[in-house]
Design a protein around this motif. Structure first.
Motif, mmCIF file in Angstrom:
data_model
loop_
_atom_site.group_PDB
_atom_site.id
_atom_site.type_symbol
_atom_site.label_atom_id
_atom_site.label_comp_id
_atom_site.label_asym_id
_atom_site.label_seq_id
_atom_site.Cartn_x
_atom_site.Cartn_y
_atom_site.Cartn_z
ATOM 1 N N VAL A 58 0.758 -1.192 0.126
ATOM 2 C CA VAL A 58 -0.181 -0.047 -0.049
ATOM 3 C C VAL A 58 0.867 1.262 -0.011
ATOM 4 O O VAL A 58 0.412 2.063 -0.810
ATOM 5 N N GLY A 59 1.870 1.256 0.856
ATOM 6 C CA GLY A 59 2.677 2.358 0.960
ATOM 7 C C GLY A 59 3.031 2.932 -0.554
ATOM 8 O O GLY A 59 3.452 4.188 -0.632
ATOM 9 N N THR A 60 3.778 1.908 -1.214
ATOM 10 C CA THR A 60 4.201 2.391 -2.495
ATOM 11 C C THR A 60 3.334 2.927 -3.417
ATOM 12 O O THR A 60 3.305 4.098 -3.996
ATOM 13 N N VAL A 61 1.942 2.490 -3.193
ATOM 14 C CA VAL A 61 0.902 2.727 -4.284
ATOM 15 C C VAL A 61 0.398 4.280 -4.001
ATOM 16 O O VAL A 61 0.346 5.169 -4.614
ATOM 17 N N LEU A 62 0.422 4.773 -2.734
ATOM 18 C CA LEU A 62 0.028 5.725 -2.152
ATOM 19 C C LEU A 62 1.145 7.120 -2.431
ATOM 20 O O LEU A 62 0.739 8.390 -2.235
ATOM 21 N N ARG A 63 2.427 6.636 -2.790
ATOM 22 C CA ARG A 63 3.198 7.604 -2.930
ATOM 23 C C ARG A 63 2.760 8.377 -4.237
ATOM 24 O O ARG A 63 2.766 9.509 -4.111
ATOM 25 N N ARG A 64 2.328 7.771 -5.273
ATOM 26 C CA ARG A 64 1.981 8.228 -6.339
ATOM 27 C C ARG A 64 0.631 7.532 -6.922
ATOM 28 O O ARG A 64 0.644 6.788 -8.027
ATOM 29 N N PRO A 65 -0.525 7.755 -6.162
ATOM 30 C CA PRO A 65 -1.501 7.038 -6.442
ATOM 31 C C PRO A 65 -2.209 7.339 -7.981
ATOM 32 O O PRO A 65 -2.270 8.560 -8.291
ATOM 33 N N GLY A 68 -7.435 3.354 -9.570
ATOM 34 C CA GLY A 68 -7.632 2.027 -9.518
ATOM 35 C C GLY A 68 -6.280 1.157 -9.102
ATOM 36 O O GLY A 68 -6.084 0.053 -9.246
ATOM 37 N N ALA A 69 -5.175 1.916 -8.651
ATOM 38 C CA ALA A 69 -3.760 1.472 -8.629
ATOM 39 C C ALA A 69 -3.800 0.538 -7.500
ATOM 40 O O ALA A 69 -2.652 -0.541 -7.545
ATOM 41 N N LEU A 70 -4.714 0.297 -6.582
ATOM 42 C CA LEU A 70 -4.610 -0.742 -5.596
ATOM 43 C C LEU A 70 -4.463 -2.125 -6.223
ATOM 44 O O LEU A 70 -4.334 -3.327 -5.673
ATOM 45 N N LYS A 130 -5.046 17.757 -0.419
ATOM 46 C CA LYS A 130 -4.898 16.725 -1.608
ATOM 47 C C LYS A 130 -4.349 15.391 -1.223
ATOM 48 O O LYS A 130 -4.594 14.450 -1.808
ATOM 49 N N ASP A 131 -3.618 15.507 0.121
ATOM 50 C CA ASP A 131 -3.072 14.068 0.559
ATOM 51 C C ASP A 131 -4.430 13.076 0.710
ATOM 52 O O ASP A 131 -4.195 11.949 0.667
ATOM 53 N N LEU A 132 -5.560 13.950 1.093
ATOM 54 C CA LEU A 132 -6.684 13.025 1.709
ATOM 55 C C LEU A 132 -7.287 12.372 0.525
ATOM 56 O O LEU A 132 -8.061 11.163 0.804
ATOM 57 N N LYS A 133 -7.082 12.600 -0.775
ATOM 58 C CA LYS A 133 -7.780 11.923 -1.916
ATOM 59 C C LYS A 133 -6.742 10.759 -2.519
ATOM 60 O O LYS A 133 -7.217 10.158 -3.313
ATOM 61 N N ARG A 134 -5.681 10.591 -1.819
ATOM 62 C CA ARG A 134 -4.741 9.582 -2.039
ATOM 63 C C ARG A 134 -5.362 8.074 -2.403
ATOM 64 O O ARG A 134 -5.428 7.432 -3.276
#
Length: 279
Positions: A58-65, A68-70, A130-134
């Protein structure tokens, strides 16, 4: 797709255990489910039989979301390899050794977006709007799932707020103790404040009471206190404090597949809570 965050601003109340119980109930009910493990400790991932690989969590995905990246890190829980039958008995460390599996071996979808220390870069109090939308972005368009369960860290961090921002419901986990009651008040107050600071709000919240011992006078007092504080927000049924839950988690097994009356009582309670979430 129903997105539910399981939160607590006090550690040690069994938050991840509630996530696992609901995941087990969803598996039993054949509700296609994704567990998003936002806790950097990754305990829910371990109990679901999934281990994060570097760059595949998850941490990697949320760096540059991305939308549907999960889906790129979602991994099938080992629970799905076990036959979904009423009498499956697990094998392995800590598990009963005298049972057998029966039935047709039907499978259901239970995937995990694994957690790891890589999420720690967002586990802090400071955040930008904008972080809240990750997380919301990373979940968008995942049509494979009907339910998403988010295991939040036990802190009011950017990760927790990110989960709330993506959720349709937030469940705060409490145990009937003085410090946990105070922690639940903090959680619900923070959630209310969070809603007023955003252009969208979490539509529904509830309090799950965990680790209840009927023989404790102190706990009965704290149960009444929780009922007085949160009234209709308190989820029925409550969850008893049973040692079998530690055995089940140690074997990385769903509670609905563990033999014995105590486990089946827990399974029924989690099933009832799940039905309330998904109706």
């Amino acid at each position: 797709m129903q997105i539910v965050s399981i939160s607590s601003l006090k550690g040690g109340v069994g938050k991840s255990s509630v996530v696992l119980g609901l995941a087990s109930a969803a598996l039993e009910a054949h509700v296609p489910t994704l567990v998003v493990d936002l806790d950097p400790h990754g305990d829910a991932s371990t109990a679901l039989g999934v281990h994060a690989r570097p760059g595949h969590e998850v941490g990697t995905v949320l760096r540059r979301p991305r939308k549907g990246a999960l889906a790129s890190v979602a991994t099938a829980s080992s629970w799905t390899k076990h036959p979904i039958t009423p009498h499956t008995v697990p094998a392995g460390p800590g598990a009963p050794a005298d049972g057998s599996s029966t039935g047709d071996g039907a499978r259901a979808v239970l995937d995990v977006a694994p957690g790891s220390a890589a999420s720690s870069h967002l586990d802090h109090a400071a955040f930008r709007t904008k972080d809240l939308k990750r997380l919301e972005t990373a979940l968008r368009g995942l049509a494979r799932y009907e339910l998403v369960l988010i295991d939040c860290p036990p802190t009011l961090s950017a990760l927790t707020r990110m989960a709330w921002a993506a959720s349709h419901k937030v469940l705060s986990v409490a145990e009937p103790s003085l410090f946990s009651v105070a922690g639940t008040k903090r959680t619900m107050t923070a959630l209310a404040q969070f809603e007023t600071s955003r252009i969208w709000a979490v539509p529904e919240a509830g309090v799950v009471i965990n680790r209840v011992r009927d023989d404790s006078v102190e706990q009965r007092h704290r149960m009444r206190e929780l009922q007085e504080l949160f009234g209709p927000l308190v989820v029925d049924p409550v969850l008893p404090d049973l040692s079998v839950m530690q055995q089940i988690q140690g074997a990385a097994w769903p509670v609905h597949r563990w033999p014995g009356a105590p486990a089946q009582d827990l399974a029924q309670r989690f099933g009832t809570i799940l039905a309330g979430l998904t109706r």
